[in-house]
Design an enzyme around this catalytic site. Sequence first.
Site, PDB file in Angstrom:
ATOM      1  N   ARG A  81     -23.395 -18.018 193.880  1.00 54.63           N
ATOM      2  CA  ARG A  81     -23.367 -17.501 195.242  1.00 54.63           C
ATOM      3  C   ARG A  81     -22.016 -16.855 195.501  1.00 54.63           C
ATOM      4  NH1 ARG A  81     -25.835 -22.365 198.577  1.00 54.63           N
ATOM      5  NH2 ARG A  81     -27.095 -22.441 196.714  1.00 54.63           N
ATOM      6  N   GLU A 127     -23.643 -28.438 189.556  1.00 55.03           N
ATOM      7  CA  GLU A 127     -24.332 -27.139 189.514  1.00 55.03           C
ATOM      8  C   GLU A 127     -23.416 -26.155 190.218  1.00 55.03           C
ATOM      9  OE1 GLU A 127     -28.231 -27.171 191.437  1.00 55.03           O
ATOM     10  OE2 GLU A 127     -27.907 -25.100 192.052  1.00 55.03           O
ATOM     11  N   LYS A 129     -37.202 -27.664 190.938  1.00 54.57           N
ATOM     12  CA  LYS A 129     -36.339 -27.981 192.069  1.00 54.57           C
ATOM     13  C   LYS A 129     -37.206 -27.817 193.323  1.00 54.57           C
ATOM     14  CE  LYS A 129     -32.386 -25.855 194.466  1.00 54.57           C
ATOM     15  NZ  LYS A 129     -31.056 -25.266 194.306  1.00 54.57           N
TER      16      LYS A 129
HETATM   17  C1  3PG Z   1     -28.792 -25.349 197.017  1.00 53.36           C
HETATM   18  O1  3PG Z   1     -28.555 -24.203 196.742  1.00 53.36           O
HETATM   19  O2  3PG Z   1     -29.297 -26.115 196.193  1.00 53.36           O
HETATM   20  C2  3PG Z   1     -28.579 -25.808 198.419  1.00 53.36           C
HETATM   21  O3  3PG Z   1     -27.870 -24.871 199.156  1.00 53.36           O
HETATM   22  C3  3PG Z   1     -27.934 -27.139 198.563  1.00 53.36           C
HETATM   23  O4  3PG Z   1     -28.397 -27.613 199.756  1.00 53.36           O
HETATM   24  P1  3PG Z   1     -27.472 -28.429 200.796  1.00 53.36           P
HETATM   25  O5  3PG Z   1     -26.286 -27.558 201.064  1.00 53.36           O
HETATM   26  O6  3PG Z   1     -28.344 -28.649 201.997  1.00 53.36           O
HETATM   27  O7  3PG Z   1     -27.100 -29.704 200.116  1.00 53.36           O
END
Ligand code: 3PG
Length: 319
Positions: free
Chosen positions: A45, A41, A129
């Site tokens: 960002r 994914e 999710k």
């Molecule tokens: C996301 O956007 O799905 C999360 O930032 C991922 O979470 P993690 O960095 O705690 O794995």
Amino acid sequence: MSEILDRLSMIGIIPVLALEDAGKAVDVAGALILGGIDCAEVTFRTAAAEDSIRNISKAYPDMLVGAGTVTNTEQVDRALSAGAAFIVTPGYNPKVVNYCVEKRIPIVPGCMDTNSIEMALEAGLDTVKFFPAGQAGGVPMMKALAGPYVNLKFVPTGGVNKDNLLEYLGFKKVIAVGGSWMVKGELVNNGRFDEIERLSREAVEKMLNFHVVHVGIHNDSEEEAEEQVKRFCEIFGFNKEPKTSSTFASDGIEVCRKRFPGVHGHIAVGTPDVARAMYHLAKKGIAFNMDTAKYKNGRLTSVYLEDEIGGFGIHLMQE
Ligand code: 3PG
């Protein structure tokens, strides 16, 4: 579930990437694939998201690439034209969800409460999710949320790592977990693709959790089998547990009254999800004899590998 979500559930782990430099995307994807994870994914960002998706899709057309942190429909369009096969959002954004539903693009919206879940159901979705999973209450909260919505499936993401992924995946309504622990920014920025590969492989191994469950002795008659069980129980004081076509002497020795695949006998290797294990082993060229497959409530629970090892049939077994 859509074909795309079906495949994500077989892969089981969705690396969440925030790439600063689209020039590194192909190396990161290559490391994930070598480590056994053929999906990613790529989050919007960063400004490099669209080009990263495009670069990965071009270099690895078989990799399942989706776009994450999608917050508007313009990003959906950019992600799709770059080659994204699915969309993930951090929260429930009706505009983005409806847009994807209309376009028949698999979308997994972030939901952490009953309100957003009901909006997802209303939009015709069956998978959300659960985000941010750890901070929102982890497995107990997800189980509580799942209670009223019997057909709903989850992709917990946020705070998932190698030490708790089995706990999340152990809940049968979880199709896959997402997380960034194997693709942290510092690893990507420092070109530590070997470490990304290692962490990915470690995650897959943790998820598949292969372990020896029992050894099977094959016999041609009930008498032979009875005699062997008697000896194991006499010598070691093992418990005797009769089953349909075999008797167990302790949990570890299955004395069969007939022959199963395997000249000398068989070895059962446990794993939490047999279908998922098959998917990952198939990538290593392992073939299965589907005539031996056993199902319980529609779920694959046991299947033999096509090839024997050292005269032993090997079957996977759901544990
Ligand atoms: C996301 O956007 O799905 C999360 O930032 C991922 O979470 P993690 O960095 O705690 O794995």
